[in-house]
Design a protein around this motif. Structure first.
Motif, PDB file in Angstrom:
ATOM      1  N   UNK A 140     -32.395  52.333   1.258  1.00 15.35           N
ATOM      2  CA  UNK A 140     -33.221  51.370   0.529  1.00 15.35           C
ATOM      3  C   UNK A 140     -34.516  51.053   1.269  1.00 15.35           C
ATOM      4  N   UNK A 141     -34.527  51.326   2.558  1.00 17.84           N
ATOM      5  CA  UNK A 141     -35.677  50.966   3.377  1.00 17.84           C
ATOM      6  C   UNK A 141     -36.491  52.190   3.805  1.00 17.84           C
TER       7      UNK A 141
ATOM      8  N   UNK B  41     -24.573  49.914  -2.409  1.00 20.37           N
ATOM      9  CA  UNK B  41     -23.397  49.270  -1.815  1.00 20.37           C
ATOM     10  C   UNK B  41     -22.119  50.059  -2.105  1.00 20.37           C
ATOM     11  N   UNK B  42     -22.197  50.999  -3.034  1.00 18.45           N
ATOM     12  CA  UNK B  42     -21.048  51.864  -3.297  1.00 18.45           C
ATOM     13  C   UNK B  42     -20.961  53.012  -2.296  1.00 18.45           C
ATOM     14  N   UNK B  43     -22.041  53.245  -1.553  1.00 23.19           N
ATOM     15  CA  UNK B  43     -22.077  54.374  -0.629  1.00 23.19           C
ATOM     16  C   UNK B  43     -22.006  53.995   0.837  1.00 23.19           C
ATOM     17  N   UNK B  44     -21.882  52.700   1.137  1.00 22.98           N
ATOM     18  CA  UNK B  44     -21.741  52.279   2.520  1.00 22.98           C
ATOM     19  C   UNK B  44     -23.069  52.102   3.236  1.00 22.98           C
ATOM     20  N   UNK B  45     -23.008  51.884   4.555  1.00 20.10           N
ATOM     21  CA  UNK B  45     -24.218  51.580   5.338  1.00 20.10           C
ATOM     22  C   UNK B  45     -25.296  52.652   5.271  1.00 20.10           C
ATOM     23  N   UNK B  46     -24.905  53.928   5.249  1.00 17.32           N
ATOM     24  CA  UNK B  46     -25.896  54.999   5.204  1.00 17.32           C
ATOM     25  C   UNK B  46     -26.710  54.936   3.918  1.00 17.32           C
TER      26      UNK B  46
ATOM     27  N   UNK C 271     -34.872  55.539  -6.227  1.00 16.06           N
ATOM     28  CA  UNK C 271     -33.607  55.591  -6.974  1.00 16.06           C
ATOM     29  C   UNK C 271     -33.062  57.018  -7.010  1.00 16.06           C
ATOM     30  N   UNK C 272     -33.941  57.977  -7.324  1.00 15.77           N
ATOM     31  CA  UNK C 272     -33.515  59.368  -7.410  1.00 15.77           C
ATOM     32  C   UNK C 272     -33.104  59.883  -6.035  1.00 15.77           C
ATOM     33  N   UNK C 273     -33.864  59.508  -5.003  1.00 16.20           N
ATOM     34  CA  UNK C 273     -33.534  59.912  -3.645  1.00 16.20           C
ATOM     35  C   UNK C 273     -32.178  59.348  -3.217  1.00 16.20           C
TER      36      UNK C 273
ATOM     37  N   UNK D 103     -33.162  45.780  -6.836  1.00 13.58           N
ATOM     38  CA  UNK D 103     -31.834  45.206  -7.065  1.00 13.58           C
ATOM     39  C   UNK D 103     -30.880  46.234  -7.662  1.00 13.58           C
ATOM     40  N   UNK D 104     -31.398  47.062  -8.576  1.00 12.70           N
ATOM     41  CA  UNK D 104     -30.571  48.126  -9.158  1.00 12.70           C
ATOM     42  C   UNK D 104     -30.171  49.129  -8.078  1.00 12.70           C
ATOM     43  N   UNK D 105     -31.128  49.495  -7.234  1.00 10.75           N
ATOM     44  CA  UNK D 105     -30.822  50.418  -6.141  1.00 10.75           C
ATOM     45  C   UNK D 105     -29.775  49.830  -5.196  1.00 10.75           C
TER      46      UNK D 105
END
Length: 329
Positions: A240-241, A230-235, A256-258, A223-225
């Motif tokens: 996340x996956x 969502x601030x960086x758009x679709x890419x 998260x770091x990635x 959820x944090x990720x």
């Protein structure tokens, strides 16, 4: 009509709104007036954990014995304190006050963004010594030999991962199980920070703690990720996956770091030194190495993510009250 609705709302959902208010005030105070780390109870737990590990952790013994010793040490350090505090919460005349204190203490890392700003300022003055001194209490790796690049990487990585077991985990577990669950998860995480699984001497001793912490924090981490992505758009959301190649002991934070490395177009990761031992960790290369200017970008990114979580705490009770009002029309 409004007065009668408010009275009815307080009567039926008073506990719910009280919980939202306690959580919001704890988050606010933890960010604006954090307890000094030198006197923080969780630092006391870390001290006890390190002292106990020095007595019962024997890396030369079989892995199974080390794992059992770590499991028993976890029970000894977590259960008595957790049981006493939970008992006080149940018996207290004003349980909301003790819930507030528990949440406030579990949010001890919420103020790291202010420390990160001071670190960036020190680096801009080329005062690496001050930057290392500011960073050392917040991380379990050695900072005395870090270069400006190493300080910047470590600061950004801590900015990225600390909210997982701080704000995100506190909000998530308080919502589903209350303050006792928040405390239990935070204590387990504190033991993991005290016995870094990436460090060879704790690899088997911390196995139970590391596995339990990773499992418990899996949903808050995702959820944090999401609030970052969502601030960086679709890419960024697509990241996340994907599962990056990272150190197995850090698998709970590799994504998260990635994600942040890709969004800021920088390099994160790389070797770490703990207790004088160099640990190889994969580098996540998406651009040049970070600098003090990049820390400011990371602060902005994580602050926006935190604001998303804060907004939910404010909006959810308002929406709930609105739905109750529409139901009564």
């Amino acid at each position: 009509m409004i007065n009668s609705f408010c009275e009815q709302l307080i009567e039926t959902d008073g506990a719910l709104f009280e919980g939202f208010l306690v959580l919001f005030l704890a988050l606010l105070l933890a960010r604006l007036a954090p307890l000094p780390r030198e006197i923080h109870p969780l630092m006391g737990l870390s001290y006890l954990a390190k002292q106990l590990a020095a007595k019962v952790n024997h890396p030369e013994r079989p892995a199974r014995q080390q794992t059992i010793a770590g499991f028993l040490a976890m029970l000894l350090l977590v259960f008595p304190f957790w049981a006493i505090i939970t008992f006080l919460l149940e018996l207290a005349a004003f349980p909301w006050f003790f819930e507030f204190v528990v949440l406030y203490l579990c949010l001890s890392d919420a103020s790291f963004s202010h420390i990160a700003e001071e670190i960036a300022t020190a680096l801009s003055r080329q005062d690496n010594a001050s930057a290392k001194a500011l960073l050392q209490p917040w991380v379990n790796r050695d900072t005395q030999d870090l270069s400006e690049i190493g300080i910047s990487k470590t600061t950004i990585e801590n900015l990225t991962t600390a909210p997982i077991y701080g704000s995100a985990a506190t909000i998530f577990f308080f919502a589903i199980a209350g303050a006792p669950m928040v405390l239990a998860v935070r204590m387990i995480k504190q033991l993991e920070l005290s016995w870094p699984p990436i460090q060879p001497q704790y690899r088997h001793f911390c196995l139970t703690v590391n596995t339990l912490s990773t499992a418990l924090l899996a949903i808050p981490a995702w959820l944090w990720n999401l609030s970052l992505a969502i601030q960086g758009g679709p890419m960024a959301v697509a990241k996340l996956f994907s599962v990056p190649q990272f150190h197995p002991a850090l698998r709970g934070y590799g994504q998260s770091i990635n994600l942040v490395a890709s969004m800021l177009h920088i390099e994160l990761g790389g070797p770490q030194k703990l207790a004088g031992q160099r640990i190889e960790v994969a580098k996540l290369r998406y651009g040049p190495v970070p600098s003090n200017a990049t820390i400011a970008q990371a602060i902005k990114l994580t602050s926006c993510a935190n604001m998303i979580w804060f907004s939910f705490i404010i909006l959810l009770p308002i929406l709930w009250a609105g739905l109750r009002y529409l139901q009564n029309l």
